[in-house]
Design a protein around this motif. Structure first.
Motif, PDB file in Angstrom:
ATOM      1  N   ASP A   1       0.820  -1.220   0.000  1.00 19.10           N
ATOM      2  CA  ASP A   1       0.000   0.000   0.000  1.00 19.10           C
ATOM      3  C   ASP A   1       0.854   1.270   0.000  1.00 19.10           C
ATOM      4  OD1 ASP A   1      -2.208  -1.556  -0.137  1.00 19.10           O
ATOM      5  OD2 ASP A   1      -3.115  -0.916   1.736  1.00 19.10           O
ATOM      6  N   TYR A   2       2.071   1.174   0.514  1.00 22.16           N
ATOM      7  CA  TYR A   2       2.954   2.348   0.490  1.00 22.16           C
ATOM      8  C   TYR A   2       3.349   2.694  -0.954  1.00 22.16           C
ATOM      9  CZ  TYR A   2       3.365   1.775   5.536  1.00 22.16           C
ATOM     10  OH  TYR A   2       3.083   1.671   6.875  1.00 22.16           O
ATOM     11  N   LYS A   3       3.406   1.656  -1.800  1.00 19.49           N
ATOM     12  CA  LYS A   3       3.744   1.892  -3.214  1.00 19.49           C
ATOM     13  C   LYS A   3       2.653   2.719  -3.889  1.00 19.49           C
ATOM     14  CE  LYS A   3       6.566  -2.273  -3.791  1.00 19.49           C
ATOM     15  NZ  LYS A   3       6.131  -3.398  -2.983  1.00 19.49           N
ATOM     16  N   LYS A   4       1.394   2.503  -3.458  1.00 17.54           N
ATOM     17  CA  LYS A   4       0.283   3.292  -4.011  1.00 17.54           C
ATOM     18  C   LYS A   4       0.497   4.779  -3.731  1.00 17.54           C
ATOM     19  CE  LYS A   4      -3.339   0.723  -2.193  1.00 17.54           C
ATOM     20  NZ  LYS A   4      -4.742   0.419  -1.935  1.00 17.54           N
ATOM     21  N   VAL A   5       0.970   5.062  -2.524  1.00 11.51           N
ATOM     22  CA  VAL A   5       1.211   6.449  -2.120  1.00 11.51           C
ATOM     23  C   VAL A   5       2.329   7.057  -2.960  1.00 11.51           C
ATOM     24  CG1 VAL A   5       1.922   7.952  -0.210  1.00 11.51           C
ATOM     25  CG2 VAL A   5       0.411   5.997   0.235  1.00 11.51           C
ATOM     26  N   GLU A   6       3.409   6.302  -3.096  1.00 13.60           N
ATOM     27  CA  GLU A   6       4.566   6.759  -3.873  1.00 13.60           C
ATOM     28  C   GLU A   6       4.168   7.031  -5.328  1.00 13.60           C
ATOM     29  OE1 GLU A   6       9.253   5.470  -3.762  1.00 13.60           O
ATOM     30  OE2 GLU A   6       7.730   3.905  -3.607  1.00 13.60           O
ATOM     31  N   THR A   7       3.398   6.123  -5.904  1.00 17.36           N
ATOM     32  CA  THR A   7       2.952   6.270  -7.296  1.00 17.36           C
ATOM     33  C   THR A   7       2.072   7.498  -7.462  1.00 17.36           C
ATOM     34  OG1 THR A   7       3.029   3.880  -7.598  1.00 17.36           O
ATOM     35  CG2 THR A   7       1.728   5.126  -9.186  1.00 17.36           C
ATOM     36  N   PHE A   8       1.153   7.696  -6.508  1.00 11.38           N
ATOM     37  CA  PHE A   8       0.267   8.864  -6.589  1.00 11.38           C
ATOM     38  C   PHE A   8       1.082  10.167  -6.564  1.00 11.38           C
ATOM     39  CE2 PHE A   8      -1.937  12.389  -4.588  1.00 11.38           C
ATOM     40  CZ  PHE A   8      -3.103  12.475  -5.337  1.00 11.38           C
ATOM     41  N   ILE A   9       2.006  10.268  -5.622  1.00 12.30           N
ATOM     42  CA  ILE A   9       2.802  11.515  -5.522  1.00 12.30           C
ATOM     43  C   ILE A   9       3.579  11.738  -6.817  1.00 12.30           C
ATOM     44  CG2 ILE A   9       4.530  12.805  -4.227  1.00 12.30           C
ATOM     45  CD1 ILE A   9       3.932  10.952  -1.821  1.00 12.30           C
ATOM     46  N   ASN A  10       4.218  10.690  -7.307  1.00 13.92           N
ATOM     47  CA  ASN A  10       5.000  10.784  -8.548  1.00 13.92           C
ATOM     48  C   ASN A  10       4.164  11.259  -9.719  1.00 13.92           C
ATOM     49  OD1 ASN A  10       7.815  10.256  -8.683  1.00 13.92           O
ATOM     50  ND2 ASN A  10       7.455   8.158  -8.017  1.00 13.92           N
ATOM     51  N   ASN A  11       2.974  10.686  -9.849  1.00  9.06           N
ATOM     52  CA  ASN A  11       2.129  10.965 -11.017  1.00  9.06           C
ATOM     53  C   ASN A  11       1.340  12.264 -10.921  1.00  9.06           C
ATOM     54  OD1 ASN A  11       3.032   8.559 -12.027  1.00  9.06           O
ATOM     55  ND2 ASN A  11       1.188   7.402 -11.548  1.00  9.06           N
ATOM     56  N   GLU A  12       0.913  12.614  -9.696  1.00  7.96           N
ATOM     57  CA  GLU A  12      -0.026  13.733  -9.550  1.00  7.96           C
ATOM     58  C   GLU A  12       0.588  15.016  -8.987  1.00  7.96           C
ATOM     59  OE1 GLU A  12      -3.082  13.418 -10.667  1.00  7.96           O
ATOM     60  OE2 GLU A  12      -2.817  11.296 -11.143  1.00  7.96           O
ATOM     61  N   TRP A  13       1.496  14.890  -8.038  1.00 12.78           N
ATOM     62  CA  TRP A  13       1.942  16.071  -7.279  1.00 12.78           C
ATOM     63  C   TRP A  13       3.419  16.427  -7.475  1.00 12.78           C
ATOM     64  CZ3 TRP A  13      -0.295  15.292  -1.623  1.00 12.78           C
ATOM     65  CH2 TRP A  13      -1.688  15.475  -1.662  1.00 12.78           C
ATOM     66  N   GLN A  14       4.256  15.436  -7.455  1.00 13.93           N
ATOM     67  CA  GLN A  14       5.729  15.597  -7.471  1.00 13.93           C
ATOM     68  C   GLN A  14       6.320  16.117  -6.154  1.00 13.93           C
ATOM     69  OE1 GLN A  14       4.163  16.914 -10.737  1.00 13.93           O
ATOM     70  NE2 GLN A  14       4.175  14.680 -10.869  1.00 13.93           N
ATOM     71  N   HIS A  15       5.527  16.818  -5.354  1.00  8.39           N
ATOM     72  CA  HIS A  15       6.066  17.241  -4.049  1.00  8.39           C
ATOM     73  C   HIS A  15       4.961  17.233  -2.989  1.00  8.39           C
ATOM     74  CE1 HIS A  15       4.332  21.226  -5.011  1.00  8.39           C
ATOM     75  NE2 HIS A  15       4.342  21.429  -3.707  1.00  8.39           N
ATOM     76  N   VAL A  16       5.395  17.152  -1.739  1.00  3.88           N
ATOM     77  CA  VAL A  16       4.458  17.131  -0.601  1.00  3.88           C
ATOM     78  C   VAL A  16       4.887  18.214   0.390  1.00  3.88           C
ATOM     79  CG1 VAL A  16       3.571  15.770   1.339  1.00  3.88           C
ATOM     80  CG2 VAL A  16       4.028  14.653  -0.854  1.00  3.88           C
ATOM     81  N   ASP A  17       3.930  19.021   0.852  1.00  2.00           N
ATOM     82  CA  ASP A  17       4.230  20.093   1.805  1.00  2.00           C
ATOM     83  C   ASP A  17       4.027  19.672   3.256  1.00  2.00           C
ATOM     84  OD1 ASP A  17       4.694  22.311  -0.158  1.00  2.00           O
ATOM     85  OD2 ASP A  17       2.634  21.807  -0.711  1.00  2.00           O
TER      86      ASP A  17
END
Length: 227
Positions: free
Chosen positions: A59-75
């Motif tokens: 499930d952590y991979k889902k998070v990583e994939t989402f950030i990579n594809n949608e956001w690129q960064h997290v605040d």
């Protein structure tokens, strides 16, 4: 300015209220919980609800994939998910301890590790702990697994703040007193806490947006009820 915010434990309680508050302010939210339905049903346009079990490595991979594809960064990352077990110590098995630590300690550690590469110098990691995890605070019988796990993430936060003090982000812990949530009701039926989930969520929201200007590697005791 719109922030990218990840919150764990969003199906109810403080996490659920936080999703709505951040969304109302126009921030983009990734809401993570084993049960994604409550947030999905809100149908908020800037909120993505993803089913995520902190005990499942995939499930952590889902998070990583989402950030990579949608956001690129997290605040902002808010490690809010928690498991509360109220059970006499003599009956608390290694399996009980493992379950509690899996969510409350290993889940915090791994989610932080996954999100860190996407964070910037002024990003903020907040972990929700408990007054029960504070050394010298009032302790309650039956909470050996829970309170010791909440102590562990306080020390973890201090270590991460030191390790990343040059590059950022900032790491802080909020040790909460009793808050009226479903989790509290399940563990202590009938107990009435002095603070609502919404009131505490408002405080956490404000702190997550501005607290890292003033604090790093700190634990703040957010309680009007526990000695």
């Amino acid at each position: 300015m719109s922030k990218h915010v990840i919150i764990t434990g969003t199906s109810r309680g403080i996490g659920f209220e936080l999703v709505k508050l951040f969304s109302n302010l126009g921030h983009k939210v990734l809401a993570l919980s084993r049960n994604s339905q409550p947030v999905s049903q809100l149908a908020l346009e800037n909120v993505t609800a993803v089913s995520c079990d902190l005990a499942d490595e995939d499930d952590y991979k889902k998070v990583e994939t989402f950030i990579n594809n949608e956001w690129q960064h997290v605040d902002i990352l808010i490690n809010n998910a928690g498991m509360l077990l109220n059970k006499p110590f003599a009956e608390t098995t290694i399996s009980d301890f493992t379950k509690v630590y899996q969510t409350n300690v290993f889940g915090v550690s791994e989610m932080t590790r996954i999100v860190l590469p996407f964070m910037q110098k002024d990003s903020h990691v907040i972990t929700i702990s408990s007054m029960g995890g504070i050394q010298g605070s009032m302790k309650f019988p039956g909470l050996a697994a829970y309170s010791s796990s909440k102590g562990a993430v306080i020390t973890l936060t201090e270590l991460l703040a030191e390790e990343y003090k040059e590059s950022g982000p900032q790491f802080n812990v909020l040790a909460l007193g009793a808050v009226q949530t479903e989790m509290l009701e399940e563990a202590f039926p009938g107990y009435q806490a002095p603070t609502t989930a919404l009131e505490m969520a408002q405080y956490v929201l404000d702190f997550s947006l501005t607290g890292n200007k003033f604090y790093n590697g700190k634990v703040l005791q957010v309680s009007n009820s526990t000695p």
